[in-house]
Design a protein around this motif. Structure first.
Motif, mmCIF file in Angstrom:
data_model
loop_
_atom_site.group_PDB
_atom_site.id
_atom_site.type_symbol
_atom_site.label_atom_id
_atom_site.label_comp_id
_atom_site.label_asym_id
_atom_site.label_seq_id
_atom_site.Cartn_x
_atom_site.Cartn_y
_atom_site.Cartn_z
ATOM 1 N N UNK A 192 0.768 -1.360 0.015
ATOM 2 C CA UNK A 192 0.124 -0.027 -0.139
ATOM 3 C C UNK A 192 0.950 1.184 0.002
ATOM 4 N N UNK A 193 2.224 1.082 0.078
ATOM 5 C CA UNK A 193 2.962 2.186 0.171
ATOM 6 C C UNK A 193 3.338 2.901 -1.046
ATOM 7 N N UNK A 194 3.414 4.107 -1.341
ATOM 8 C CA UNK A 194 3.986 4.704 -2.529
ATOM 9 C C UNK A 194 5.520 4.227 -2.793
ATOM 10 N N UNK A 195 6.324 4.523 -1.838
ATOM 11 C CA UNK A 195 7.706 3.900 -2.043
ATOM 12 C C UNK A 195 7.696 2.508 -1.176
ATOM 13 N N UNK A 196 7.645 1.393 -1.514
ATOM 14 C CA UNK A 196 7.483 0.073 -0.835
ATOM 15 C C UNK A 196 8.775 -0.127 -0.105
ATOM 16 N N UNK A 197 10.058 0.282 -0.722
ATOM 17 C CA UNK A 197 11.223 0.090 0.039
ATOM 18 C C UNK A 197 11.343 0.951 1.448
ATOM 19 N N UNK A 198 10.735 1.948 1.464
ATOM 20 C CA UNK A 198 10.896 2.821 2.431
ATOM 21 C C UNK A 198 9.732 2.696 3.613
ATOM 22 N N UNK A 199 8.694 1.874 3.225
ATOM 23 C CA UNK A 199 7.472 1.906 4.056
ATOM 24 C C UNK A 199 7.723 1.195 5.230
ATOM 25 N N UNK A 200 8.469 0.057 5.161
ATOM 26 C CA UNK A 200 8.921 -0.752 6.682
ATOM 27 C C UNK A 200 10.148 -0.411 7.008
ATOM 28 N N UNK A 201 11.094 0.472 6.477
ATOM 29 C CA UNK A 201 12.234 0.616 6.627
ATOM 30 C C UNK A 201 12.605 0.965 8.369
ATOM 31 N N UNK A 202 11.666 1.931 8.772
ATOM 32 C CA UNK A 202 11.944 2.456 10.170
ATOM 33 C C UNK A 202 11.655 1.111 11.177
ATOM 34 N N UNK A 203 10.727 0.335 10.917
ATOM 35 C CA UNK A 203 10.573 -1.025 11.994
ATOM 36 C C UNK A 203 11.497 -2.100 11.677
ATOM 37 N N UNK A 204 11.423 -2.451 10.636
ATOM 38 C CA UNK A 204 12.522 -3.494 10.185
ATOM 39 C C UNK A 204 13.988 -2.935 10.629
ATOM 40 N N UNK A 205 14.503 -1.765 10.435
ATOM 41 C CA UNK A 205 15.724 -1.564 10.916
ATOM 42 C C UNK A 205 16.074 -1.641 12.225
ATOM 43 N N UNK A 206 14.905 -2.039 13.137
ATOM 44 C CA UNK A 206 15.281 -2.157 14.290
ATOM 45 C C UNK A 206 16.081 -3.650 14.605
ATOM 46 N N UNK A 207 15.609 -4.633 14.106
ATOM 47 C CA UNK A 207 16.384 -5.876 14.238
ATOM 48 C C UNK A 207 17.765 -5.547 13.497
ATOM 49 N N UNK A 208 17.981 -4.851 12.558
ATOM 50 C CA UNK A 208 19.454 -4.535 12.081
ATOM 51 C C UNK A 208 20.183 -4.120 13.289
ATOM 52 N N UNK A 209 19.627 -3.317 14.236
ATOM 53 C CA UNK A 209 20.495 -2.731 15.165
ATOM 54 C C UNK A 209 21.198 -3.867 16.257
ATOM 55 N N UNK A 210 20.750 -4.957 16.002
ATOM 56 C CA UNK A 210 21.156 -6.157 16.862
ATOM 57 C C UNK A 210 22.597 -6.891 15.986
ATOM 58 N N UNK A 211 23.710 -6.637 16.626
ATOM 59 C CA UNK A 211 24.860 -7.326 16.121
ATOM 60 C C UNK A 211 24.918 -8.749 15.709
ATOM 61 N N UNK A 212 24.119 -9.424 16.630
ATOM 62 C CA UNK A 212 24.142 -11.048 16.619
ATOM 63 C C UNK A 212 22.515 -11.284 16.335
ATOM 64 N N UNK A 213 22.304 -12.226 15.325
ATOM 65 C CA UNK A 213 21.072 -12.792 15.238
ATOM 66 C C UNK A 213 21.434 -14.316 15.181
ATOM 67 N N UNK A 214 20.500 -14.892 16.312
ATOM 68 C CA UNK A 214 20.746 -16.211 16.672
ATOM 69 C C UNK A 214 19.575 -17.025 16.185
ATOM 70 N N UNK A 215 19.429 -17.820 15.265
ATOM 71 C CA UNK A 215 18.289 -18.552 14.703
ATOM 72 C C UNK A 215 17.896 -19.732 15.494
ATOM 73 N N UNK A 216 16.931 -20.252 15.909
ATOM 74 C CA UNK A 216 16.384 -21.279 16.635
ATOM 75 C C UNK A 216 15.297 -21.937 15.659
ATOM 76 N N UNK A 217 15.399 -23.297 15.411
ATOM 77 C CA UNK A 217 14.555 -23.947 14.395
ATOM 78 C C UNK A 217 13.958 -25.313 15.086
ATOM 79 N N UNK A 218 12.916 -25.619 14.840
ATOM 80 C CA UNK A 218 12.147 -26.921 15.023
ATOM 81 C C UNK A 218 13.136 -28.020 15.256
ATOM 82 N N UNK A 219 13.062 -28.649 16.460
ATOM 83 C CA UNK A 219 13.822 -29.846 16.366
ATOM 84 C C UNK A 219 13.412 -31.034 15.901
#
Length: 278
Positions: A192-219
C-alpha cells in the motif's frame, strides 16, 4: 494568580511525580527485575533456569552467545543479540544459562524488563549507567504490532541517540519473529505504500541494530529424544530407552508439537511419576 498559589501547585505536581529509582544492592542477587511506575529493580533470589550443558541441539547459538557474553563481562567489545525462531526451543533458557555460566567466572548482573515497560528504558539505563557491575539487559518475547510505538523507545538505545547504550550494558532479546513484526504487516505496508522500500524501513531496521542474530529452528525427533535422555541422566531418572521412546513420542503426539519445551514438560511428568525431585 499569586506566588503562593503557584508554589502550592508546583508542590502538588512534585508530589504526583514518582521519585527516581534508587540503585539496588547489586550484591544482593545476580538477577533483577525492572518494574516501572514506580521505578524499581527487585532482586531475584533464585533464577528459574536450566544448566547450560542440558540445552541440546543449539550448539552454534550457545557457543556464539557464550563467547559474546564472556567478551562483554571482560570489558571487551560485544554485540547486542536477538535470539529469534521457533517457540519452545530454548531462546530465553539460553540467555539465563549463559548468564549463569559467565557470572560464575566474572561478576555479571542480569536485569529483565517486560516489553510493556520499554517506554521506561531510558530511565532504567540512567540507573544502570552508574552500576558497579556489567549488566545483561534482557527482554523476553519482544515483538511489535502494527500500531505499537514502543519500538521507538528501544531504537535509539541500541545504536543511536546522543547517549546511546551505556558501556556497561548489553541488550539481549528473544522473539518468535526475525524482524520483530508480523510478516503480513510487512507485506501489507509494502503493497500500500508509495515507496515500498521505505514503508517498513523504520521498523525493520530495529532488528538490524542487533549485532548478533541467532536463529532457533524446530527440532527433529532424535534431538527431542536426546533432550529427554539428557534430563534423565542429569536428574537420575532410570528408564529403558525403548520405554522412554514410546512414552515420549506419545506425549509429543498429544501435544501436536516437538520442541525443547515439550521435552522438558514430558520429563517433568516422568520425574514426578518416578518420585524424583527436580
Amino acid at each position: 494568580m499569586t506566588d503562593d498559589t503557584l508554589t502550592r501547585i508546583a508542590e502538588a505536581l512534585e508530589r504526583l511525580r514518582p521519585p527516581p529509582a534508587e540503585a539496588p544492592d547489586w550484591t544482593a542477587a545476580e538477577a533483577f527485575v525492572w518494574h516501572a511506575e514506580p521505578d524499581r529493580l527487585d532482586p531475584v533470589p533464585k533464577v528459574s533456569r536450566v544448566a547450560l550443558d542440558l540445552l541440546l541441539g543449539i550448539d552454534r547459538s550457545r557457543d556464539t552467545l557464550l563467547q559474546n557474553t564472556r567478551q562483554f563481562a571482560a570489558g571487551l567489545p560485544a554485540n547486542n543479540a536477538l535470539l529469534w525462531g521457533a517457540r519452545g526451543m530454548g531462546k530465553s533458557s539460553l540467555v539465563k544459562a549463559v548468564h549463569a555460566a559467565v557470572a560464575a567466572e566474572t561478576p555479571l548482573a542480569l536485569v529483565e524488563m517486560q516489553r510493556e515497560d520499554l517506554p521506561s528504558i531510558g530511565r532504567l539505563l540512567a540507573l544502570l549507567r552508574d552500576a558497579p557491575v556489567r549488566v545483561v539487559l534482557f527482554c523476553d518475547d519482544l515483538s511489535f504490532s502494527h500500531d505499537d510505538q514502543h519500538y521507538k523507545s528501544l531504537k535509539a538505545v541500541l545504536d543511536g541517540g546522543v547517549e546511546g547504550r551505556p558501556e556497561n550494558v548489553v541488550f539481549y532479546a528473544t522473539s518468535n519473529r526475525r524482524h520483530l513484526m508480523p510478516r503480513d504487516m510487512i507485506e501489507n505496508e509494502r503493497a500500500s505504500a508509495i515507496n515500498p522500500s521505505e514503508a517498513t524501513e523504520e521498523k525493520v531496521s530495529l532488528s538490524d541494530r542487533f549485532g548478533l542474530w541467532l536463529g532457533f529452528h524446530p527440532c527433529g525427533q532424535d534431538e527431542y529424544l536426546a533432550m529427554i535422555r539428557g534430563y534423565c541422566d542429569a536428574y537420575g531418572v532410570e528408564i529403558a530407552d525403548d520405554a522412554l521412546r514410546a512414552e515420549a513420542v506419545e506425549w509429543q503426539a498429544t501435544r501436536g508439537a516437538r520442541s525443547g519445551r515439550v521435552a522438558w514438560q514430558f520429563f517433568t511428568d516422568l520425574a514426578g511419576r518416578h518420585g524424583v525431585r527436580i
